[in-house]
Design a protein around this motif. Structure first.
Motif, PDB file in Angstrom:
ATOM      1  N   ILE A 254     197.616 -29.983  57.156  1.00  0.00           N
ATOM      2  CA  ILE A 254     198.689 -29.932  55.870  1.00  0.00           C
ATOM      3  C   ILE A 254     199.817 -29.856  56.073  1.00  0.00           C
ATOM      4  CG2 ILE A 254     197.734 -27.761  54.979  1.00  0.00           C
ATOM      5  CD1 ILE A 254     197.857 -29.071  52.367  1.00  0.00           C
ATOM      6  N   ASP A 255     200.315 -30.994  55.688  1.00  0.00           N
ATOM      7  CA  ASP A 255     201.699 -30.527  56.227  1.00  0.00           C
ATOM      8  C   ASP A 255     202.592 -30.580  54.549  1.00  0.00           C
ATOM      9  OD1 ASP A 255     205.260 -30.793  55.828  1.00  0.00           O
ATOM     10  OD2 ASP A 255     204.737 -33.073  56.272  1.00  0.00           O
ATOM     11  N   GLY A 389     195.607 -40.851  53.928  1.00  0.00           N
ATOM     12  CA  GLY A 389     194.386 -40.261  54.086  1.00  0.00           C
ATOM     13  C   GLY A 389     194.728 -38.864  54.056  1.00  0.00           C
ATOM     14  N   VAL A 390     195.444 -37.713  54.187  1.00  0.00           N
ATOM     15  CA  VAL A 390     195.570 -36.964  54.299  1.00  0.00           C
ATOM     16  C   VAL A 390     195.989 -36.078  53.503  1.00  0.00           C
ATOM     17  CG1 VAL A 390     197.243 -34.257  55.368  1.00  0.00           C
ATOM     18  CG2 VAL A 390     196.436 -36.350  56.776  1.00  0.00           C
ATOM     19  N   ALA A 391     197.138 -36.953  52.229  1.00  0.00           N
ATOM     20  CA  ALA A 391     197.430 -36.807  50.764  1.00  0.00           C
ATOM     21  C   ALA A 391     195.385 -36.961  50.358  1.00  0.00           C
ATOM     22  CB  ALA A 391     198.556 -37.824  50.306  1.00  0.00           C
ATOM     23  N   ALA A 392     194.713 -38.216  50.176  1.00  0.00           N
ATOM     24  CA  ALA A 392     193.953 -38.450  49.419  1.00  0.00           C
ATOM     25  C   ALA A 392     192.968 -36.842  49.842  1.00  0.00           C
ATOM     26  CB  ALA A 392     193.441 -39.798  50.224  1.00  0.00           C
ATOM     27  N   ALA A 393     193.218 -36.620  50.976  1.00  0.00           N
ATOM     28  CA  ALA A 393     192.191 -35.129  51.181  1.00  0.00           C
ATOM     29  C   ALA A 393     192.953 -34.194  50.296  1.00  0.00           C
ATOM     30  CB  ALA A 393     192.200 -35.363  53.015  1.00  0.00           C
ATOM     31  N   VAL A 394     193.743 -34.009  50.665  1.00  0.00           N
ATOM     32  CA  VAL A 394     194.501 -32.715  50.013  1.00  0.00           C
ATOM     33  C   VAL A 394     193.862 -33.037  48.046  1.00  0.00           C
ATOM     34  CG1 VAL A 394     196.069 -31.571  48.786  1.00  0.00           C
ATOM     35  CG2 VAL A 394     196.427 -32.233  51.185  1.00  0.00           C
ATOM     36  N   ALA A 395     193.788 -33.783  47.807  1.00  0.00           N
ATOM     37  CA  ALA A 395     192.896 -34.208  46.423  1.00  0.00           C
ATOM     38  C   ALA A 395     191.999 -34.169  45.871  1.00  0.00           C
ATOM     39  CB  ALA A 395     193.801 -35.679  45.781  1.00  0.00           C
TER      40      ALA A 395
END
Length: 480
Positions: A254-255, A389-395
Motif C-alpha cells: 500500500i502506497d 485496484g489498490v485504491a479500491a482494495a484500501v477502501a
C-alpha cells in the motif's frame, strides 16, 4: 481496456454486483443464524465472534494483495478465481462438523471473497470512465448491500427455521456458478499498464497487525493480561514496522502517499467507523431479538427489514448526490442518522419498545445507505486509473477491518458485561456501552464528513494524485 457499449457496461456492472451480493449476503445471513449455531455447536460469545471475524479478518488482510495482484496479472482472471474459491468455501462451511472447522472454512471463503469486491470495484472504475456515470454505478453497487440486508435476514431466517443453519451457505452455490459463467463470457480483461511487484514482507506485517489486534480484543474478557498482552504487543510492533518499511519500497503493498489526500484518509476512517457500527449493530440486534425477546430466526430476520429497506433505497440516491453535489451532504446525512440511532438505543432504551425500535432501525438504515457511495467514490476517483485496484482494495479493507473491529469490540464489551449470567436483563444492561460505542462511530462519520469534504481537502487530493503519477526517489530499505 476497449470502450464498451452502454448495454455491455451495465452488464459488467450487474456481474460485479453479483459478487458483492454473495459476499454481503453471507454476513447478513450468518448473523440471523448465530443463536441457532450457538445451540448446535455449543459456542460461547467469543466463538460466535470468531465465526464472523475469521471471515472479515482474512478479507481485510488479503484485499490489498488481491487488488495489486489483479492490477498485475489481470482483473478478470483474479475475479473468476475468487468466485470459484468462495463457492467451494461455502460448500465446505455447510458441511462443517464443529465450530473449529466452520471457522477454518469461513477463512477459505474469505480467501475467495478477498478477490471479489476490490477487483470488481476496479473493473467498474475502468469500465465507467466518466465521473458522473461512475458515481451512479457506485450508487447501484451500494444498493446491492441494501438488497443483501433485506434478503439475507429473510432468506436466512426461513432456511434456519425450515432446514438448518447449514442451508444458509447453499445459496452461494448457484449465484457463484452463474457469475463465473457470465464473467467468462462478458467481462473484458484489464490490467495496470505497469505490473506491480509482490510485497511479501508488507503482506506479512498486515496479517500480523490485523490478526493479533483482533485476537487480543476478542479474547480479552475470558483471558488474563499475560495471555492478551503479547498479542497486543505484536500488533503495535507490526504497525510500527509497516509504517517504517512500506515508504522505503518502490512498489509497496500500500502506497502510504495515498493518505496525504485528506479525502482519501477521511474516507478510510469513515469506512472503518461506519462498518464497525454496522457489524456491532447486527451482532447486538440479532442476539437481542432471539435471546432476549425470544423471537425465532425468521421473525428476527423480519425485524431487520426496517433497517435494510432504507439502505437499499438510499444508496442510489446517495450515488446521485455524490455525482451532482459531491460527498459532503451524503456523509452529513449518514453521520447524523447513525448518531441519532445510537443515542436513542444507548440513552433511551429504544429497543424495549416495538415502535422506537422500528424507528431506530430505519434511522440506522438511512444513515448506512448514504455512507457507502461517498466512501467508495472518494477512494477511487482521485487516484490514477493505473492504481485503481489498490485504491479500491484500501477502501474495501477499511470496510472489512471496521466490521471486524466492530464485532470484536462490541462482543468483548457484551461478554464482559454479561459474565456468567443468562438473564435477559443482564444482556440489556451489558449492551448499553456497546450502543454508546456505535454512537461514537456515527459521530466520527459526521465530523470527518465535514472536515474532509472542503476545498482545502480537495486540494490535498489533487496534490496527492500528481505525486502518485510523478516518479519519486525513495531510499533503499535499511538506509537512513
Amino acid at each position: 481496456m476497449p470502450e464498451l457499449s452502454p448495454r455491455r457496461r451495465l452488464l459488467v456492472l450487474a456481474i460485479c454486483c453479483m459478487s458483492l451480493l454473495i459476499v454481503s449476503l453471507d454476513n447478513t445471513v450468518l448473523n440471523v443464524a448465530l443463536p441457532s449455531m450457538q445451540r448446535d455447536l455449543h459456542a460461547s460469545t467469543s466463538g460466535l465472534q470468531w465465526t464472523i471475524d475469521a471471515y472479515t479478518l482474512v478479507l481485510a488482510s488479503l484485499l490489498m494483495l488481491a487488488g495489486s495482484t489483479a492490477d498485475r496479472i489481470g482483473r478478470k482472471k483474479v475475479f473468476m478465481t475468487g468466485l470459484l474459491v468462495f463457492t467451494v468455501g461455502s460448500v465446505l462451511c455447510s458441511l462443517a462438523p464443529n465450530l473449529s472447522l466452520l471457522i477454518v472454512f469461513r477463512m477459505v471463503q474469505a480467501v475467495g471473497g478477498s478477490m471479489l469486491n476490490p477487483v470488481a470495484m476496479s473493473i467498474i472504475t475502468n469500465t465507467f470512465t466518466d465521473a458522473r456515470e461512475r458515481a451512479r454505478a457506485i450508487g447501484v453497487w451500494g444498493a446491492v448491500v441494501g438488497i443483501s440486508m433485506a434478503a439475507g435476514p429473510l432468506v436466512g431466517g426461513l432456511l434456519v427455521q425450515s432446514v438448518s443453519w447449514r442451508a444458509i451457505f447453499w445459496i452461494n452455490l448457484p449465484v457463484g456458478l452463474v457469475a463465473v459463467l457470465l464473467t467468462l463470457r462478458f467481462v473484458p480483461e484489464s490490467r495496470a499498464p505497469k505490473a506491480r511487484r509482490p510485497d511479501p514482507v508488507g503482506q506479512f506485517l498486515v496479517i500480523a497487525l490485523f490478526g493479533s489486534l483482533t485476537y487480543a480484543i476478542i479474547e480479552a474478557p475470558d483471558s488474563t493480561a499475560s495471555v492478551v498482552a503479547p498479542f497486543a504487543a505484536v500488533a503495535v510492533v507490526a504497525l510500527l514496522a509497516l509504517l517504517r518499511y512500506e515508504p522505503r519500497r518502490d512498489e509497496p503493498l500500500i502506497d502510504l502517499r495515498f493518505f496525504r489526500s485528506a479525502p482519501f484518509s477521511g474516507a478510510t476512517v469513515i469506512a472503518i467507523s461506519a462498518f464497525a457500527a454496522l457489524g456491532g449493530f447486527l451482532f447486538l440486534s440479532t442476539l437481542y431479538l432471539q435471546n432476549v425477546r425470544g423471537l425465532d430466526a425468521l421473525h428476527a430476520g423480519l425485524w431487520m427489514l426496517p433497517m435494510a429497506v432504507p439502505t437499499f433505497l438510499c444508496a442510489p440516491l446517495s450515488g446521485r448526490l455524490v455525482a451532482g453535489r459531491g460527498p459532503r451532504l451524503p456523509l452529513l446525512i449518514a453521520g447524523t442518522a447513525m448518531t441519532a440511532s445510537g443515542v436513542l438505543f444507548a440513552a433511551f432504551d429504544a429497543e424495549t419498545s416495538n415502535t422506537t425500535r422500528l424507528f431506530c432501525y430505519a434511522l440506522f438504515g438511512i444513515g448506512f445507505g448514504f455512507v457507502n457511495a461517498p466512501i467508495t467514490n472518494t477512494a477511487v476517483s482521485g487516484m490514477p486509473r493505473a492504481q485503481a485496484g489498490v485504491a479500491a482494495a484500501v477502501a474495501s479493507t477499511s470496510r472489512q477491518l471496521g466490521q471486524t473491529l466492530g464485532v470484536a469490540v462490541i462482543g468483548a464489551v457484551l461478554a464482559s458485561g454479561i459474565g456468567s449470567s443468562s438473564q435477559p436483563q443482564a444482556f440489556t444492561s451489558a449492551a448499553r456501552p456497546g450502543w454508546w460505542i456505535l454512537t461514537g462511530c456515527g459521530l466520527a462519520v459526521l465530523v470527518l464528513g465535514l472536515l474532509t469534504s472542503g476545498r482545502w481537502a480537495r486540494a490535498t487530493a489533487t496534490r496527492t494524485a500528481e505525486s502518485l503519477q510523478a516518479p519519486e526517489i525513495r531510499q533503499p530499505v535499511g538506509t537512513v
